[in-house]
Design a protein around this motif. Structure first.
Motif, short mmCIF file in Angstrom:
data_model
loop_
_atom_site.label_atom_id
_atom_site.label_comp_id
_atom_site.label_asym_id
_atom_site.label_seq_id
_atom_site.Cartn_x
_atom_site.Cartn_y
_atom_site.Cartn_z
N ASP A 1 0.64 -1.25 -0.05
CA ASP A 1 -0.01 0.00 -0.01
C ASP A 1 0.94 1.13 0.07
O ASP A 1 0.40 2.33 0.29
N ASN A 2 1.98 1.13 -0.51
CA ASN A 2 3.06 2.27 -0.45
C ASN A 2 3.43 2.55 -1.98
O ASN A 2 4.55 3.15 -2.07
N ILE A 3 2.79 2.12 -2.94
CA ILE A 3 3.25 2.42 -4.27
C ILE A 3 2.51 3.57 -4.85
O ILE A 3 1.24 3.69 -4.80
N PRO A 4 3.24 4.70 -5.12
CA PRO A 4 2.77 6.01 -5.59
C PRO A 4 2.18 5.97 -7.04
O PRO A 4 2.61 4.54 -7.89
N LEU A 5 1.46 6.65 -7.68
CA LEU A 5 1.38 6.89 -8.95
C LEU A 5 2.51 7.23 -9.92
O LEU A 5 3.26 8.10 -9.46
N VAL A 6 2.89 6.28 -10.67
CA VAL A 6 4.16 6.31 -11.21
C VAL A 6 4.14 7.33 -12.60
O VAL A 6 3.06 7.54 -12.98
N GLU A 7 5.38 7.80 -12.83
CA GLU A 7 5.32 8.74 -14.31
C GLU A 7 6.70 8.01 -14.96
O GLU A 7 7.29 7.05 -14.44
N PRO A 8 6.41 8.35 -16.28
CA PRO A 8 7.76 7.71 -17.13
C PRO A 8 8.95 7.82 -16.50
O PRO A 8 9.26 9.22 -15.98
N ASN A 9 9.81 6.89 -16.90
CA ASN A 9 11.15 6.65 -16.42
C ASN A 9 11.26 6.75 -14.76
O ASN A 9 12.50 6.83 -14.26
N ASP A 10 10.22 6.53 -13.99
CA ASP A 10 10.22 6.15 -12.76
C ASP A 10 11.13 4.79 -12.46
O ASP A 10 10.92 3.91 -13.35
N ASP A 11 11.50 4.54 -11.46
CA ASP A 11 12.61 3.12 -11.26
C ASP A 11 11.45 2.15 -10.54
O ASP A 11 11.27 2.31 -9.29
N VAL A 12 10.80 1.53 -11.30
CA VAL A 12 9.99 0.46 -10.81
C VAL A 12 10.64 -0.07 -9.40
O VAL A 12 9.84 -0.70 -8.54
N CYS A 13 11.97 -0.87 -9.93
CA CYS A 13 12.47 -1.74 -9.13
C CYS A 13 12.63 -1.26 -7.66
O CYS A 13 12.40 -1.83 -6.73
N GLN A 14 13.04 0.23 -7.68
CA GLN A 14 13.47 0.84 -6.36
C GLN A 14 12.13 1.04 -5.55
O GLN A 14 11.90 1.05 -4.34
N ILE A 15 10.98 1.55 -6.30
CA ILE A 15 9.80 1.94 -5.82
C ILE A 15 9.09 0.52 -4.99
O ILE A 15 8.72 0.67 -3.82
N ILE A 16 9.13 -0.59 -5.76
CA ILE A 16 8.84 -1.90 -5.14
C ILE A 16 9.87 -2.26 -3.95
O ILE A 16 9.20 -2.48 -2.83
N LYS A 17 11.03 -2.02 -4.15
CA LYS A 17 11.82 -2.39 -2.83
C LYS A 17 11.42 -1.51 -1.73
O LYS A 17 11.18 -1.94 -0.43
N ASP A 18 11.32 -0.15 -1.83
CA ASP A 18 10.90 0.77 -0.82
C ASP A 18 9.75 0.56 -0.18
O ASP A 18 9.42 0.71 1.22
N ALA A 19 8.71 0.10 -1.22
CA ALA A 19 7.43 -0.20 -0.49
C ALA A 19 7.50 -1.38 0.45
O ALA A 19 6.68 -1.36 1.41
N ILE A 20 8.04 -2.47 0.04
CA ILE A 20 8.39 -3.57 0.72
C ILE A 20 8.96 -3.27 2.20
O ILE A 20 8.48 -3.84 3.21
N GLU A 21 9.80 -2.58 2.26
CA GLU A 21 10.65 -2.28 3.33
C GLU A 21 9.86 -1.34 4.22
O GLU A 21 9.84 -1.51 5.46
#
Length: 257
Positions: A12-32
């Motif tokens: 529940d910590n996934i933001p609305l993404v924009e072009p060129n956002d780093d999905v890998c890092q976004i998912i890692k941060d949300a998991i942590e």
């Protein structure tokens, strides 16, 4: 002993993404941030819209000039001709046209409605087609997460699609890395000791459908779900096979032949 349950964890910590956002890092941060660090055998399921938006794979419908073919199909399907042009551009073949639907074979080989183009969860006037190569995207995310958390996991990219002869949409897998999406069970025994001859299980789609219950179809805002406790992860572990085992060859597609 067989585990009789699995756990579905929506991030529940996934933001609305924009072009060129780093999905890998976004998912890692949300998991942590959520405190559910990855474990061996976890399966991370990601909605295709998130991938397409982050990769800049977005269609500006207002910029499209419809062809004559699109205008004709738009009248048959009662869809906007610009959207129809986008659907055709994302397809190899238009399979069938009816009121409010266009069935196509996408450039990636999926047979589905509207070439998998989605107008939900994007800004007005935009639409997201399927990721150009969902297997590649899944592989990149899996390898990043395995390196960061030092655990063997799998990643599935998911979409929602309808089925022949049944109403409603369900989650299906369109990209895969780390697990074979098709479980061939021929040679195993049933409860009566008879040998299974042709049994195949679309495990990738079953996992995607389970995750879809948490992802939802509207404003739930949960485009990433972790499935934990799937007992057959090690049996199906596969880092080389993508989604292709789930795609029925055209010559065996009785609905088109």
């Amino acid at each position: 002993m067989i585990n009789m349950s699995i756990e579905l964890i929506g991030l529940d910590n996934i933001p609305l993404v924009e072009p060129n956002d780093d999905v890998c890092q976004i998912i890692k941060d949300a998991i942590e941030k959520q405190g559910c660090l990855l474990k061996h055998g976890d399966i991370i399921l990601i909605a295709e819209t998130l991938i397409s938006k982050a990769e800049g794979n977005v269609i500006k419908l207002g910029d499209i000039i419809p062809s004559e073919e699109s205008i004709i199909i738009a009248k048959q399907s009662k869809k906007d001709s610009k959207l129809v042009e986008a659907i055709i551009n994302e397809s190899r073949e238009v399979v069938a046209v009816g009121p409010d639907f266009i069935i196509t074979e996408t450039k990636q080989g999926f047979v589905c409605a509207n070439s998998g183009i989605d107008e939900s969860n994007v800004d007005e006037g935009l639409a997201t087609p399927m990721p150009e190569d969902a297997d590649r995207s899944a592989k990149q995310i899996r390898e990043f997460l395995e390196n960061e958390f030092d655990e063997e996991v799998a990643v599935l990219i998911t979409d929602t699609q309808g089925r022949a002869f049944r109403n409603g949409a369900v989650g299906v897998a369109i990209g895969c890395s780390g697990i074979n999406p098709l479980w061939k069970r021929a040679g195993e025994k049933d409860l009566y000791g008879r040998e299974l001859q042709t049994s195949e299980v679309a495990t990738g789609d079953e996992l995607a459908a389970a995750a879809s219950l948490v992802m939802g179809q509207a404003d739930e805002g949960l485009p990433v779900v972790i499935i934990r406790g799937f007992d057959n992860f090690d049996k199906l572990r596969d880092t080389k096979t993508g989604i292709n085992p789930l795609l029925r060859p055209k010559e065996f597609d009785v609905f088109r032949n």
